[in-house]
Design a protein around this motif. Structure first.
Motif, PDB file in Angstrom:
ATOM      1  N   SER A 267      -4.474   1.695  -6.903  1.00  0.00           N
ATOM      2  CA  SER A 267      -5.705   1.311  -7.883  1.00  0.00           C
ATOM      3  C   SER A 267      -5.383   0.340  -8.241  1.00  0.00           C
ATOM      4  O   SER A 267      -7.040  -0.275  -8.869  1.00  0.00           O
ATOM      5  N   MET A 268      -4.994  -1.062  -7.444  1.00  0.00           N
ATOM      6  CA  MET A 268      -5.300  -1.954  -7.313  1.00  0.00           C
ATOM      7  C   MET A 268      -6.093  -2.272  -6.362  1.00  0.00           C
ATOM      8  O   MET A 268      -6.453  -4.001  -6.268  1.00  0.00           O
ATOM      9  N   LEU A 325       0.488  -8.876   1.543  1.00  0.00           N
ATOM     10  CA  LEU A 325       0.478  -7.145   0.279  1.00  0.00           C
ATOM     11  C   LEU A 325      -0.637  -6.466   0.929  1.00  0.00           C
ATOM     12  O   LEU A 325      -1.867  -7.567   0.641  1.00  0.00           O
ATOM     13  N   ASN A 326      -0.176  -4.946   0.746  1.00  0.00           N
ATOM     14  CA  ASN A 326      -1.968  -4.560   1.340  1.00  0.00           C
ATOM     15  C   ASN A 326      -1.809  -3.673  -0.164  1.00  0.00           C
ATOM     16  O   ASN A 326      -0.666  -3.333  -0.233  1.00  0.00           O
ATOM     17  N   ALA A 327      -3.237  -2.598  -0.500  1.00  0.00           N
ATOM     18  CA  ALA A 327      -2.978  -1.862  -2.394  1.00  0.00           C
ATOM     19  C   ALA A 327      -3.300  -0.161  -1.121  1.00  0.00           C
ATOM     20  O   ALA A 327      -3.742   0.053   0.021  1.00  0.00           O
ATOM     21  N   GLY A 328      -2.007   0.411  -1.463  1.00  0.00           N
ATOM     22  CA  GLY A 328      -2.476   2.270  -1.159  1.00  0.00           C
ATOM     23  C   GLY A 328      -1.384   2.734  -2.003  1.00  0.00           C
ATOM     24  O   GLY A 328      -0.260   1.980  -2.067  1.00  0.00           O
ATOM     25  N   GLY A 329      -1.534   4.066  -2.118  1.00  0.00           N
ATOM     26  CA  GLY A 329      -0.606   4.909  -2.435  1.00  0.00           C
ATOM     27  C   GLY A 329      -0.122   5.325  -3.836  1.00  0.00           C
ATOM     28  O   GLY A 329      -1.192   4.565  -5.193  1.00  0.00           O
ATOM     29  N   ASP A 361      -2.810  -3.092 -13.314  1.00  0.00           N
ATOM     30  CA  ASP A 361      -3.720  -2.735 -14.415  1.00  0.00           C
ATOM     31  C   ASP A 361      -2.861  -1.690 -15.100  1.00  0.00           C
ATOM     32  O   ASP A 361      -3.911  -1.072 -15.821  1.00  0.00           O
ATOM     33  N   GLY A 362      -2.056  -1.711 -15.093  1.00  0.00           N
ATOM     34  CA  GLY A 362      -1.384  -0.958 -16.028  1.00  0.00           C
ATOM     35  C   GLY A 362      -1.646   0.866 -16.098  1.00  0.00           C
ATOM     36  O   GLY A 362      -1.013   1.142 -16.778  1.00  0.00           O
ATOM     37  N   ASP A 363      -1.675   0.967 -14.605  1.00  0.00           N
ATOM     38  CA  ASP A 363      -1.595   2.565 -14.771  1.00  0.00           C
ATOM     39  C   ASP A 363      -0.681   3.284 -13.355  1.00  0.00           C
ATOM     40  O   ASP A 363      -0.761   3.416 -12.986  1.00  0.00           O
ATOM     41  N   PHE A 364       0.614   3.396 -14.352  1.00  0.00           N
ATOM     42  CA  PHE A 364       1.702   3.735 -14.428  1.00  0.00           C
ATOM     43  C   PHE A 364       2.218   5.834 -14.168  1.00  0.00           C
ATOM     44  O   PHE A 364       1.886   6.260 -15.510  1.00  0.00           O
ATOM     45  N   ASN A 365       1.642   6.533 -12.689  1.00  0.00           N
ATOM     46  CA  ASN A 365       1.913   7.356 -12.815  1.00  0.00           C
ATOM     47  C   ASN A 365       2.324   8.488 -12.234  1.00  0.00           C
ATOM     48  O   ASN A 365       2.237   9.230 -11.501  1.00  0.00           O
TER      49      ASN A 365
END
Length: 614
Positions: A267-268, A325-329, A361-365
């Motif tokens: 999501s980042m 750093l890279n985003a994923g997952g 972004d606060g999206d704890f899932n």
């Protein structure tokens, strides 16, 4: 002769510098040639920059050879080298679809939606930015997919008026967060009105520095107050209360043990999230001293330590870890929090600033996801002396409610970073206040004099209200005050009628005493606070005399804070907005913006003008 040569050399350098220094101005537009407010214009390699006003206009001091970076959410960043020109107009282009923005679905690919507001409909595509997509099924025509904005905010029910006879005492926790203001700026800059629950008026007010006088006594803060006619209701009064924290110079701050807890989940993966996060933390790293320490913990599908605790003078090593750093997952937020606290405790500095800085972004899932579970985790850990501050990023799936809870319960600050200039404000300009607490569990209690006050209303602080008895309870958590921070609160007051009012109850009578009837005081303020490492609070008491300030003697702080509060009430369409209108508030803000070296107050005026037309 040598002295003359040296002098000529210095003069030559000065002349050369003066010839290379210049002003660049211009207008930034979109693809439809419409002016774009809020575009960030920064000199590459520096933190010097500005942003475009409501007309898309900007002006910046540069040197020949500098490179200007123009950036805006959803637009392709542009870099332009300064040559001999003095005017640079820029037309921003919408971002194309890149591989890092594409999600593979069952029968095709689709662009992620990062837009707040109306639903986005997309179809499968067969190529990306001219590059061949080798997936055999990408030419399949998939049905339209709809994505909705999933941002979440805690519900706010505005404070109403309290009767001063029946409820003479008002108690609340301080709030120095500024996230709500920068978040609503993001909405307005994108041409949207922010959701009502995204508007916390106290955070709008406290986003700004009011330059109160520094404390001179034994307490780490000073109290200021003014009272005058209310700008939006001349029959009422407006009480302005300011709390100024003592500023500790950077070189005198205690050593810091910091843990960067960074969300690198899928999501980042957009320009206003992880890439902006990296730029922001580079600014912070450049402020660190040799005695400071930094560790980096990341979390996505799982969490991990990517940089063990490293001294602040090894900046290249820290920045290199950020760059990789890279985003994923998915988002294992709870696992990341637990690991960050573990690393912080292992590197704990006695008497130092031990703090986690969470950027997300606060999206704890994944894992602990409910607000109550997250709250209990952080409350348990803060007792070990490790505080947590939160930096929010992005849009579309922004989880404001979760981040506010984390910062409040973790004895830290909460900021929303919508551009690099906001990162500079929070992590450079306000470095000490953001990272170093000088007083914790700061509570305010005001007792109004019913002989003067009929009713009163606290503007904002709805989610910071406390019960009367909680003021003296040292176990009750409250807000923190950082080095140099100030806190401002406003009360709208209805004056008592000529006839004295007593409490009308069946089983008891309340009579006003001689102190109330003397009408020398309109209220008494009490403050409670603890030192950062203490468990017992300290009490301060100050009386507010009934001395009305004439309009011509009101401070810029008083008038500007009133303008901000009025703006917040207009955005909320508050039932208490009275005669508030944009022209009145813009005039009030323009007449009280003062020196405004950083341009923050001028920016508010531009946002008011923009909101007026939305």
């Amino acid at each position: 002769m040598k002295a003359i040569k040296l002098l000529l050399g210095v003069l030559g350098m000065l002349i050369s510098f003066s010839l290379s220094a210049k002003s660049i101005s211009g207008i930034v537009t979109d693809e439809a040639n419409q002016a774009m407010p809020g575009v960030s214009v920064v000199i590459k390699g520096t933190t010097n920059g500005t942003s475009t006003n409501i007309d898309g206009f900007y002006k910046i001091e540069v040197n020949k050879g500098d490179i200007l970076i123009y950036s805006f959410v959803g637009m392709t960043t542009q870099e332009i080298k300064v040559k001999d020109q003095s005017v640079i107009h820029v037309q921003m282009q919408s971002e194309g679809i890149g591989m890092d923005e594409v999600v593979v679905v069952a029968y095709g690919t689709q662009k992620k939606s990062h837009t707040t507001g109306s639903a986005v409909r997309v179809r499968g595509v067969s190529s990306i930015k001219g590059r061949r997509n080798t997936m055999a099924f990408c030419n399949y025509e998939m049905p339209p997919v709809t994505y909705q904005n999933s941002e979440t905010y805690s519900t706010i029910h505005e404070n109403n008026y309290k009767n001063a006879v029946e409820s003479p005492v008002s108690t609340f926790s301080i709030d120095v967060d500024g996230a709500s203001y920068s978040n609503l700026r993001r909405f307005l800059s994108n041409g949207e009105k922010p959701p009502i629950d995204a508007i916390r008026v106290e955070e709008m007010i406290n986003y700004f520095n009011y330059n109160y006088e520094q404390p001179t006594g034994n307490h780490p803060f000073a109290i200021h107050h003014e009272i005058a006619a209310c700008p939006w209701n001349n029959d009422n009064l407006l009480l302005h209360i300011g709390l100024q924290g003592k500023k500790v110079e950077t070189e005198n701050l205690p050593a810091s043990n910091l843990v960067f807890l960074l969300d690198v989940s899928g999501s980042m993966n957009s320009a206003n999230k992880l890439p902006l996060l990296k730029k922001a933390f580079k600014l912070l790293v450049n402020q660190l001293r040799a005695e400071d320490k930094v560790a980096i913990v990341v979390y996505a599908g799982s969490s991990g330590l990517v940089l063990p605790s490293t001294n602040g003078n090894k900046k290249e090593k820290i920045i290199d870890a950020l760059e990789k750093l890279n985003a994923g997952g998915s988002t294992a937020g709870a696992a990341g929090l637990k690991l960050a606290y573990k690393v912080a405790r292992e590197n704990f500095i006695d008497g130092g600033n031990n703090r986690i800085i969470l950027a997300t972004d606060g999206d704890f899932n994944v894992g602990i996801s409910s607000n109550s579970e997250m709250e209990r985790l952080i409350e348990k850990e803060r007792e070990d002396g490790v505080f947590i501050s939160v930096l929010g990023f992005g849009m579309g799936n922004y989880k404001d409610d979760k981040m506010e809870i984390i910062a409040d319960k973790g004895n830290g600050n909460y900021s929303y970073i919508d551009n690099i200039l906001e990162a500079k404000k929070v992590l450079v300009n306000e470095f000490g206040g953001t990272l170093h607490t000088i007083a914790k569990d700061v509570k305010i209690q005001i007792e109004f004099n019913p002989a003067i006050v009929e009713e009163y209303r606290l503007i904002g602080y709805e989610n910071r209200m406390l019960n009367k008895e909680e003021f003296d309870n040292d176990k009750k958590d409250a807000g923190e005050l950082g080095s140099g921070h100030n806190v401002t609160a406003l009360y709208e007051i209805k004056l008592a009628k000529k006839k004295k009012r007593d409490q009308k109850l069946k089983y008891q009578d309340t009579k006003l005493n001689s102190k109330a009837l003397s009408k020398d005081e309109i209220a008494t303020i009490k403050f409670r606070y603890k030192k950062p490492d203490a468990r017992k609070s300290i009490l301060m008491v100050e009386e507010i005399p009934m001395n009305l300030n004439p309009e011509q003697s009101l401070s810029e702080n008083y008038r500007f804070s009133a303008a901000v509060a009025g703006f917040g009430m207009l955005l909320r369409n508050s039932e208490y907005k009275g005669k508030c209108n944009y022209k009145m508030l813009i005039d009030l803000a323009q007449g009280s913006k003062g020196n405004d070296e950083e341009g923050y107050r001028s920016e508010l005026i531009r946002l008011m003008k923009l909101a007026k037309h939305l």
